[in-house]
Write a protein that holds these residues in place. Structure first.
Motif, short mmCIF file in Angstrom:
data_model
loop_
_atom_site.label_atom_id
_atom_site.label_comp_id
_atom_site.label_asym_id
_atom_site.label_seq_id
_atom_site.Cartn_x
_atom_site.Cartn_y
_atom_site.Cartn_z
N ARG A 207 -8.24 25.75 27.21
CA ARG A 207 -7.95 27.19 27.35
C ARG A 207 -6.62 27.40 28.07
NH1 ARG A 207 -13.54 27.28 29.24
NH2 ARG A 207 -14.91 27.80 27.48
N ALA A 208 -6.34 26.58 29.07
CA ALA A 208 -5.07 26.71 29.80
C ALA A 208 -3.88 26.41 28.90
CB ALA A 208 -5.07 25.79 31.01
N ILE A 209 -4.00 25.38 28.06
CA ILE A 209 -2.92 25.05 27.12
C ILE A 209 -2.74 26.19 26.11
CG2 ILE A 209 -2.22 23.49 25.26
CD1 ILE A 209 -1.80 22.30 28.01
N ALA A 266 -11.91 14.22 21.35
CA ALA A 266 -11.05 14.61 22.47
C ALA A 266 -9.98 13.57 22.79
CB ALA A 266 -11.91 14.89 23.70
N ALA A 267 -10.37 12.32 23.01
CA ALA A 267 -9.39 11.29 23.35
C ALA A 267 -8.43 11.03 22.19
CB ALA A 267 -10.10 10.00 23.74
N ASP A 268 -8.94 11.08 20.96
CA ASP A 268 -8.06 10.86 19.80
C ASP A 268 -7.01 11.96 19.70
OD1 ASP A 268 -9.42 8.58 19.11
OD2 ASP A 268 -10.75 9.58 17.68
N LEU A 269 -7.41 13.20 19.97
CA LEU A 269 -6.46 14.31 19.93
C LEU A 269 -5.36 14.12 20.97
CD1 LEU A 269 -8.92 17.31 19.45
CD2 LEU A 269 -7.13 16.59 17.84
N LEU A 270 -5.74 13.70 22.17
CA LEU A 270 -4.73 13.48 23.21
C LEU A 270 -3.86 12.27 22.90
CD1 LEU A 270 -3.96 14.98 25.83
CD2 LEU A 270 -6.05 15.77 24.70
N ALA A 318 -8.03 22.71 18.42
CA ALA A 318 -9.10 21.91 17.81
C ALA A 318 -10.24 21.69 18.79
CB ALA A 318 -8.53 20.58 17.35
N LEU A 319 -9.94 21.48 20.05
CA LEU A 319 -10.99 21.30 21.05
C LEU A 319 -11.78 22.59 21.25
CD1 LEU A 319 -9.23 19.08 23.72
CD2 LEU A 319 -11.18 18.45 22.32
N LEU A 320 -11.10 23.70 21.24
CA LEU A 320 -11.79 24.98 21.42
C LEU A 320 -12.70 25.29 20.23
CD1 LEU A 320 -8.95 27.08 23.05
CD2 LEU A 320 -11.01 26.18 24.14
N GLU A 321 -12.33 24.81 19.07
CA GLU A 321 -13.19 25.01 17.89
C GLU A 321 -14.49 24.23 18.00
OE1 GLU A 321 -10.94 23.97 14.47
OE2 GLU A 321 -9.64 25.74 14.56
N THR A 322 -14.48 23.16 18.81
CA THR A 322 -15.69 22.35 18.98
C THR A 322 -16.48 22.74 20.22
OG1 THR A 322 -14.57 20.63 20.29
CG2 THR A 322 -14.52 20.40 17.89
N GLU A 323 -16.18 23.92 20.78
CA GLU A 323 -16.75 24.33 22.08
C GLU A 323 -18.28 24.17 22.10
OE1 GLU A 323 -16.67 28.08 25.20
OE2 GLU A 323 -15.26 27.99 23.53
#
Length: 326
Positions: A207-209, A266-270, A318-323
């Protein structure tokens, strides 16, 4: 410096070097991580790695850069570990050495932040003035005491590689690096009760990003480099270096969480974000070399920078879509 130190004293902490993420931390944070490990903190990664932010700050020249490390890092360490750095300015080599000796006698290793230009174990020696941190774990007795140094820093520079090192230097040879510097040690504090679960931290980071994208932080950061001057590219090379290491450290933290703690992507995205900032840094460095030789900067310097910013925002989205899955 006659009779500065009357007896030798040692607090061994160099054996804790493997606990420090030296290849990802800046040259002061890695020393604080080493001191935390020496104080018995089992996890010295999370306090530095759990945050993923793009908070811009303005430097002395007016250029914008991400706040890395964050301005409140000392307070964060206190809340997360129960140990907070206490800093004071360097004054006179003899007086400083007596103060260091007193701390070591009490069983407390310490950090010194000095000018890398005058530190002979570094590739920056004789080449570049910059703040650099190292740990003092011992002082030998004598007229010109020897100071035992542990330096966790790990980085490749244009003058050679800096690698985690244990060495000794005479206090008289260290003196030139001290003016304008500081030194500090860890003091206990009451850690805050942290009940946040990893999923909550990850979503809060995303959310911060996303908010940094909405408020135009990424656009302002990229747009300031449009002229691609030598000064622009020098600044950009440093900022992308900081971003790549920060994102790599956050990826390590994500990958180290217990299986099932977070959504698998998550780790793959980063990892993708880390690679994007690495490419931007490499492109900035190539452009800087060209401009310093009087040639035009290649447009790829801006293209890869924008691509890294876009990759970061896309990963957060993408992370927010998986909330609901975290």
């Amino acid at each position: 410096m006659q009779d500065v130190i009357s007896r030798s004293v040692l607090v061994r902490c160099g054996d804790r070097l493997p606990a420090v993420d030296s290849a990802y931390l800046d040259c002061v944070s890695d020393t604080l991580a080493l001191l935390l490990a020496e104080r018995g903190v089992a996890d010295v990664r999370t306090p530095f790695a759990a945050d993923w932010r793009f908070d811009l700050t303005s430097g002395p020249d007016g250029r914008l850069g991400p706040a890395l490390p964050p301005a409140d890092q000392d307070q964060l360490l206190g809340r997360r570990t129960g140990w907070r750095p206490r800093w004071q300015p360097t004054t006179d080599p003899g007086a400083d050495a007596r103060a260091w000796h007193a701390r070591l006698t009490a069983g407390t290793p310490l950090v010194v932040v000095a000018d890398a230009y005058h530190l002979p174990w570094l590739p920056y020696h004789g080449h570049q003035h910059m703040e650099h941190g190292f740990v003092v774990e011992a002082i030998d007795a004598g007229h010109d005491p020897m100071v035992a140094v542990v330096d966790p820093y790990d980085n490749v520079t244009q003058w050679g590689a800096a690698v985690p090192t244990r060495t000794s230097i005479a206090l008289s040879d260290l003196a030139a690096a001290l003016p304008g510097g500081r030194w500090g040690f860890l003091e206990p504090t009451d850690p805050a009760a942290d009940t946040a679960q990893p999923a909550d931290l990850i979503l809060g980071n995303a959310r911060a990003i996303a908010e940094a994208g909405r408020d135009g932080s990424y656009d302002r950061f990229v747009d300031q480099y449009r002229a691609l001057t030598e000064a622009d590219l020098t600044h950009l090379a440093l900022q992308t270096w900081l971003l790549r290491r920060s994102r790599g450290l956050h990826r390590l933290w994500l990958a180290g969480l217990r299986p099932g703690t977070v959504a698998a992507p998550a780790a793959d995205l980063l990892a993708g974000v880390e690679i994007a900032w690495q490419r931007a840094g490499e492109s900035a460095y190539v452009a800087l070399r060209r401009v310093s030789r009087g040639r035009a900067a290649p447009p790829a310097a801006l293209d890869t920078l924008r691509a890294a910013a876009d990759a970061e925002l896309a990963a957060a989205a993408a992370l927010l879509e998986t909330e609901g899955e975290l």
